[in-house]
Design a protein around this motif. Structure first.
Motif, short mmCIF file in Angstrom:
data_model
loop_
_atom_site.label_atom_id
_atom_site.label_comp_id
_atom_site.label_asym_id
_atom_site.label_seq_id
_atom_site.Cartn_x
_atom_site.Cartn_y
_atom_site.Cartn_z
N THR A 125 0.82 -1.21 0.00
CA THR A 125 0.00 0.00 0.00
C THR A 125 0.86 1.26 0.00
OG1 THR A 125 -0.16 -0.07 2.41
CG2 THR A 125 -1.92 -1.15 1.16
N SER A 163 3.97 -5.81 2.34
CA SER A 163 2.77 -6.49 1.82
C SER A 163 2.30 -7.50 2.86
CB SER A 163 3.11 -7.21 0.51
OG SER A 163 3.99 -8.29 0.77
N ILE A 205 -4.21 -3.67 6.16
CA ILE A 205 -3.71 -3.70 4.78
C ILE A 205 -4.83 -4.14 3.84
CG2 ILE A 205 -2.08 -4.80 3.18
CD1 ILE A 205 -0.14 -5.08 5.62
N LEU A 264 -7.12 -1.26 3.17
CA LEU A 264 -6.50 -0.30 2.25
C LEU A 264 -6.54 -0.81 0.81
CD1 LEU A 264 -3.43 0.84 4.40
CD2 LEU A 264 -5.40 2.24 3.73
N ILE A 265 -6.30 -2.10 0.64
CA ILE A 265 -6.36 -2.69 -0.71
C ILE A 265 -7.77 -2.62 -1.27
CG2 ILE A 265 -6.12 -4.86 -2.00
CD1 ILE A 265 -3.74 -5.52 -0.11
N ARG A 274 -8.73 0.80 -2.55
CA ARG A 274 -8.10 1.17 -3.82
C ARG A 274 -8.85 0.61 -5.01
NH1 ARG A 274 -1.76 0.26 -2.97
NH2 ARG A 274 -2.42 -1.76 -3.72
#
Length: 170
Positions: free
Chosen positions: A32, A38, A162, A165-166, A169
């Protein structure tokens, strides 16, 4: 190792695997931020920590004399507002990983840890002996086991962040 500690390790590992099992290759290896790991790298870090801990516990067990060390406040590791730079030895590879590859490595590192712990007939020895920890100094061996569980819990929360956040996107 007590049944409770064993159950906690097992439960936390199951939670970790459940967080990653359905991820695509891209989700698993996506960063990110250039300065962030990752999900695959977080998992690889956990593998390296578990292997290093198994080694340290094994060395601690082989010490002839061990001055009983005081228990440390290892629960501090759960405070994710306090960032700690990972020692070089447990920094993950930058190369991408497959989810199944990481699961296999997680199983192998856990088997290595359990093999070391299963050599201990009298579990009270784990409270009597210690090994030097990079963050906490001399740490009783039973706390090394507790710390592995807490450390993994910390990183499960990081993985959840994470994943969010992915998702944002896309």
């Amino acid at each position: 190792m007590s049944k409770l500690e064993n159950d906690n390790l097992f439960e936390t590992r199951n939670r970790l695997v459940n967080e990653i099992i359905l991820l695509s290759y891209d989700e698993f290896n996506s960063r990110t931020d250039i300065n962030k790991w990752s999900i695959a790298q977080v998992c690889h870090h956990l593998i390296l920590v578990e292997n290093s801990s198994a080694y340290a516990i094994d060395l601690g067990l082989k010490r002839i004399s061990g001055n009983k060390k005081e228990r440390k406040e290892i629960h501090l590791v759960l405070d994710r507002t306090k960032k700690v730079e990972a020692p070089e030895i447990v920094k993950p590879d930058v190369e991408p990983f497959e989810v199944q590859q990481i699961i296999d490595l997680l199983n192998a590192s856990r088997n290595k840890l359990l093999a070391v712990l299963n050599t201990v007939e009298d579990k009270s020895i784990l409270a009597e002996k210690s090994a030097k920890h990079p963050r906490f100094g001399e740490l009783p061996l039973n706390q090394w086991v507790e710390l592995l569980n807490l450390h993994e819990q910390r990183h499960i929360e990081q993985i959840k962040d994470i994943k969010l956040l992915i998702e944002e996107r896309h």
